[in-house]
Design a protein around this motif. Structure first.
Motif, PDB file in Angstrom:
ATOM      1  N   ALA A 161       5.201  -5.428  -3.813  1.00  9.35           N
ATOM      2  CA  ALA A 161       5.211  -6.077  -2.496  1.00  9.35           C
ATOM      3  C   ALA A 161       6.541  -6.770  -2.218  1.00  9.35           C
ATOM      4  O   ALA A 161       6.932  -6.951  -1.073  1.00  9.35           O
ATOM      5  CB  ALA A 161       4.065  -7.082  -2.422  1.00  9.35           C
ATOM      6  N   ARG A 221       7.192  -9.933  -3.672  1.00 12.60           N
ATOM      7  CA  ARG A 221       6.938 -11.387  -3.697  1.00 12.60           C
ATOM      8  C   ARG A 221       7.776 -12.095  -4.767  1.00 12.60           C
ATOM      9  O   ARG A 221       8.151 -13.236  -4.604  1.00 12.60           O
ATOM     10  CB  ARG A 221       5.467 -11.677  -3.975  1.00 12.60           C
ATOM     11  CG  ARG A 221       4.494 -11.104  -2.985  1.00 12.60           C
ATOM     12  CD  ARG A 221       4.410 -11.931  -1.710  1.00 12.60           C
ATOM     13  NE  ARG A 221       3.263 -11.500  -0.934  1.00 12.60           N
ATOM     14  CZ  ARG A 221       3.267 -10.467  -0.108  1.00 12.60           C
ATOM     15  NH1 ARG A 221       4.384  -9.787   0.072  1.00 12.60           N
ATOM     16  NH2 ARG A 221       2.174 -10.123   0.551  1.00 12.60           N
ATOM     17  N   PHE A 275       4.236  -1.467   3.584  1.00  7.76           N
ATOM     18  CA  PHE A 275       4.289  -0.135   4.192  1.00  7.76           C
ATOM     19  C   PHE A 275       4.143  -0.215   5.713  1.00  7.76           C
ATOM     20  O   PHE A 275       4.458   0.734   6.417  1.00  7.76           O
ATOM     21  CB  PHE A 275       3.154   0.740   3.652  1.00  7.76           C
ATOM     22  CG  PHE A 275       3.248   1.019   2.190  1.00  7.76           C
ATOM     23  CD1 PHE A 275       4.005   2.085   1.723  1.00  7.76           C
ATOM     24  CD2 PHE A 275       2.592   0.215   1.264  1.00  7.76           C
ATOM     25  CE1 PHE A 275       4.098   2.350   0.371  1.00  7.76           C
ATOM     26  CE2 PHE A 275       2.678   0.474  -0.095  1.00  7.76           C
ATOM     27  CZ  PHE A 275       3.439   1.542  -0.542  1.00  7.76           C
ATOM     28  N   GLY A 276       3.591  -1.340   6.205  1.00  8.78           N
ATOM     29  CA  GLY A 276       3.289  -1.445   7.634  1.00  8.78           C
ATOM     30  C   GLY A 276       1.841  -1.056   7.901  1.00  8.78           C
ATOM     31  O   GLY A 276       1.586  -0.180   8.725  1.00  8.78           O
ATOM     32  N   THR A 322      -3.382  -3.434  -7.851  1.00  8.79           N
ATOM     33  CA  THR A 322      -2.989  -4.768  -7.370  1.00  8.79           C
ATOM     34  C   THR A 322      -3.936  -5.815  -7.948  1.00  8.79           C
ATOM     35  O   THR A 322      -4.963  -5.499  -8.549  1.00  8.79           O
ATOM     36  CB  THR A 322      -3.027  -4.845  -5.825  1.00  8.79           C
ATOM     37  OG1 THR A 322      -4.346  -4.508  -5.380  1.00  8.79           O
ATOM     38  CG2 THR A 322      -2.015  -3.918  -5.187  1.00  8.79           C
ATOM     39  N   MET A 371      -4.235  -5.525   0.709  1.00 10.98           N
ATOM     40  CA  MET A 371      -3.607  -4.285   0.225  1.00 10.98           C
ATOM     41  C   MET A 371      -4.676  -3.312  -0.263  1.00 10.98           C
ATOM     42  O   MET A 371      -4.592  -2.103  -0.018  1.00 10.98           O
ATOM     43  CB  MET A 371      -2.613  -4.611  -0.899  1.00 10.98           C
ATOM     44  CG  MET A 371      -1.773  -3.434  -1.320  1.00 10.98           C
ATOM     45  SD  MET A 371      -0.594  -2.898  -0.055  1.00 10.98           S
ATOM     46  CE  MET A 371      -1.248  -1.360   0.497  1.00 10.98           C
ATOM     47  N   LYS A 424      -8.806 -19.209  -9.551  1.00  9.01           N
ATOM     48  CA  LYS A 424      -9.405 -17.995  -9.000  1.00  9.01           C
ATOM     49  C   LYS A 424      -9.970 -17.197 -10.169  1.00  9.01           C
ATOM     50  O   LYS A 424      -9.408 -17.251 -11.269  1.00  9.01           O
ATOM     51  CB  LYS A 424      -8.322 -17.151  -8.307  1.00  9.01           C
ATOM     52  CG  LYS A 424      -7.632 -17.890  -7.196  1.00  9.01           C
ATOM     53  CD  LYS A 424      -6.807 -16.961  -6.343  1.00  9.01           C
ATOM     54  CE  LYS A 424      -5.420 -16.744  -6.816  1.00  9.01           C
ATOM     55  NZ  LYS A 424      -4.501 -16.208  -5.809  1.00  9.01           N
TER      56      LYS A 424
HETATM   57  N1  NAP Z   1      -3.106 -12.571  -4.572  1.00 11.42           N
HETATM   58  C1  NAP Z   1      -2.886 -12.953  -5.822  1.00 11.42           C
HETATM   59  O1  NAP Z   1      -3.508 -13.889  -6.341  1.00 11.42           O
HETATM   60  C2  NAP Z   1      -1.860 -12.231  -6.669  1.00 11.42           C
HETATM   61  C3  NAP Z   1      -1.634 -12.663  -7.980  1.00 11.42           C
HETATM   62  C4  NAP Z   1      -0.707 -11.975  -8.774  1.00 11.42           C
HETATM   63  C5  NAP Z   1      -0.024 -10.899  -8.268  1.00 11.42           C
HETATM   64  N2  NAP Z   1      -0.257 -10.493  -6.979  1.00 11.42           N
HETATM   65  C6  NAP Z   1       0.490  -9.334  -6.471  1.00 11.42           C
HETATM   66  O2  NAP Z   1       1.330  -9.781  -5.428  1.00 11.42           O
HETATM   67  C7  NAP Z   1       1.396  -8.798  -4.396  1.00 11.42           C
HETATM   68  C8  NAP Z   1       1.013  -9.402  -3.066  1.00 11.42           C
HETATM   69  O3  NAP Z   1      -0.304  -9.935  -3.184  1.00 11.42           O
HETATM   70  P1  NAP Z   1      -1.043 -10.528  -1.891  1.00 11.42           P
HETATM   71  O4  NAP Z   1      -2.290 -11.192  -2.354  1.00 11.42           O
HETATM   72  O5  NAP Z   1      -0.064 -11.260  -1.041  1.00 11.42           O
HETATM   73  O6  NAP Z   1      -1.413  -9.132  -1.144  1.00 11.42           O
HETATM   74  P2  NAP Z   1      -2.295  -8.869   0.143  1.00 11.42           P
HETATM   75  O7  NAP Z   1      -2.561 -10.145   0.852  1.00 11.42           O
HETATM   76  O8  NAP Z   1      -3.473  -8.052  -0.242  1.00 11.42           O
HETATM   77  O9  NAP Z   1      -1.324  -7.936   0.982  1.00 11.42           O
HETATM   78  C9  NAP Z   1      -0.518  -8.407   2.044  1.00 11.42           C
HETATM   79  C10 NAP Z   1       0.471  -7.329   2.404  1.00 11.42           C
HETATM   80  O10 NAP Z   1       1.498  -7.257   1.422  1.00 11.42           O
HETATM   81  C11 NAP Z   1       1.913  -5.909   1.248  1.00 11.42           C
HETATM   82  N3  NAP Z   1       1.636  -5.508  -0.138  1.00 11.42           N
HETATM   83  C12 NAP Z   1       0.775  -6.069  -1.032  1.00 11.42           C
HETATM   84  N4  NAP Z   1       0.843  -5.464  -2.203  1.00 11.42           N
HETATM   85  C13 NAP Z   1       1.769  -4.481  -2.075  1.00 11.42           C
HETATM   86  C14 NAP Z   1       2.288  -3.499  -2.967  1.00 11.42           C
HETATM   87  N5  NAP Z   1       1.892  -3.423  -4.246  1.00 11.42           N
HETATM   88  N6  NAP Z   1       3.227  -2.654  -2.477  1.00 11.42           N
HETATM   89  C15 NAP Z   1       3.660  -2.729  -1.187  1.00 11.42           C
HETATM   90  N7  NAP Z   1       3.202  -3.647  -0.307  1.00 11.42           N
HETATM   91  C16 NAP Z   1       2.277  -4.499  -0.751  1.00 11.42           C
HETATM   92  C17 NAP Z   1       1.125  -5.083   2.256  1.00 11.42           C
HETATM   93  O11 NAP Z   1       1.921  -5.049   3.437  1.00 11.42           O
HETATM   94  P3  NAP Z   1       1.809  -3.880   4.515  1.00 11.42           P
HETATM   95  O12 NAP Z   1       0.548  -4.118   5.265  1.00 11.42           O
HETATM   96  O13 NAP Z   1       3.041  -4.033   5.337  1.00 11.42           O
HETATM   97  O14 NAP Z   1       1.775  -2.574   3.763  1.00 11.42           O
HETATM   98  C18 NAP Z   1      -0.121  -5.936   2.456  1.00 11.42           C
HETATM   99  O15 NAP Z   1      -0.783  -5.693   3.682  1.00 11.42           O
HETATM  100  C19 NAP Z   1       0.478  -7.644  -4.800  1.00 11.42           C
HETATM  101  O16 NAP Z   1       1.287  -6.616  -5.310  1.00 11.42           O
HETATM  102  C20 NAP Z   1      -0.405  -8.249  -5.890  1.00 11.42           C
HETATM  103  O17 NAP Z   1      -0.783  -7.297  -6.864  1.00 11.42           O
HETATM  104  C21 NAP Z   1      -1.151 -11.149  -6.166  1.00 11.42           C
END
Ligand code: NAP
Length: 262
Positions: A32, A34, A50-51, A72, A79, A195
């Protein structure tokens, strides 16, 4: 076979390592973006959203992706929902690689809540010393409960916080139970908020809270729409699923050739 792996977790990194040793597969890992300085994976990768579902579906078509792996985090619900919708729209299989959730054990004192707002409410009116280990993006939810002291542990800074009494602690797991217990005692913590991420790397705090008899406000996993997809908990199981899928395609192909008398 072209694989797209949605990553950002230690499970996705472990899968990337396994795939680096499989020259018969052509994987690409998606992050993503981050983390400011991600460790370079041993397979080709791309960074950034990706959008939405439309963008992900277009990417799958353009890149000729045959199979999608959602590796993820269990709390990356948006996602995962996009992955499920795009896989269905493009008619390709989806495999979900996720950690098993933690289960409550005897002597655990869990208060299960559905989201961060409910977690803040569950802390109650009386001021407490709270250990917040929920990542950096949802700390804001606790501004509705400013009477508590918060020890907030994150990997990167959470940005400006409107919490009158807090201390930031930057650290990165894995954390063992003995170290977590010492931290809880030193900081005189009386409640933990987390969590239900699952996995061994951050389980130490759960074991430490149990040993000290502390309550744990446990935010349950969100629903992501991937519940009906093939779900596995180990990278090797993803490879087994991929191999089984290829075999099925080969059998179908052979049956088709036979039917057409080729
Ligand atoms: N949430 C958590 O607690 C957590 C903890 C550790 C790691 N992470 C990692 O951090 C990343 C973001 O997590 P989030 O909770 O913010 O995600 P999310 O809320 O489910 O996703 C928000 C947006 O971020 C983009 N996105 C998320 N994961 C992506 C990936 N692997 N590749 C490309 N785009 C991605 C997508 O954008 P578009 O709609 O533009 O495609 C998605 O709609 C993920 O890869 C996840 O595995 C999350």
């Amino acid at each position: 076979m072209r694989l797209l792996i949605l990553g950002g977790t230690s499970e996705a990194s472990a899968l990337a390592k396994c795939l680096a040793a499989r020259p018969d597969l052509a994987p690409i890992l998606s992050l993503a973006g981050r983390t400011s300085a991600p460790v370079a994976p041993p397979i080709p990768f791309r960074i950034g959203g990706f959008g939405g579902v439309a963008g992900l579906s277009a990417y799958i078509e353009q890149e000729g992706i045959d199979l999608l792996v959602d590796a993820t985090h269990p709390f990356a619900a948006q996602m995962s929902a996009h992955a499920s919708a795009a896989a269905a729209a493009c008619a390709i299989p989806l495999i979900v690689l996720t950690r098993a959730p933690w289960r409550e054990e005897p002597n655990d004192r869990w208060i299960r809540v559905p989201d961060m707002q409910a977690a803040a409410k569950a802390l109650g009116e009386t001021p407490r010393r709270v250990f917040l280990t929920i990542g950096r993006l949802q700390v804001e939810a606790f501004t509705t409960a400013p009477q508590h002291f918060y020890l907030i542990r994150t990997i990167e800074p959470p940005g400006a916080l409107a919490l009158p009494d807090h201390r930031l602690l930057y650290d990165r797991g894995p954390y063992d139970a003995a170290r977590e217990k010492a931290l809880l005692q030193e900081e005189r913590i009386d409640c933990l908020v987390t969590k239900n991420s699952g996995g061994a790397a951050t389980y130490g705090k759960i074991a430490a809270a149990r040993a000290l008899g502390l309550p744990v406000v446990m935010v349950e996993r969100p629903s992501s729409g991937t519940e009906t997809a093939i779900t596995v908990h180990a990278p090797q199981d993803v490879l087994a699923c991929i191999d089984a899928h290829r075999e099925k395609i080969a059998v179908h192909h052979q049956a088709d050739l036979t039917e057409r008398g080729v």
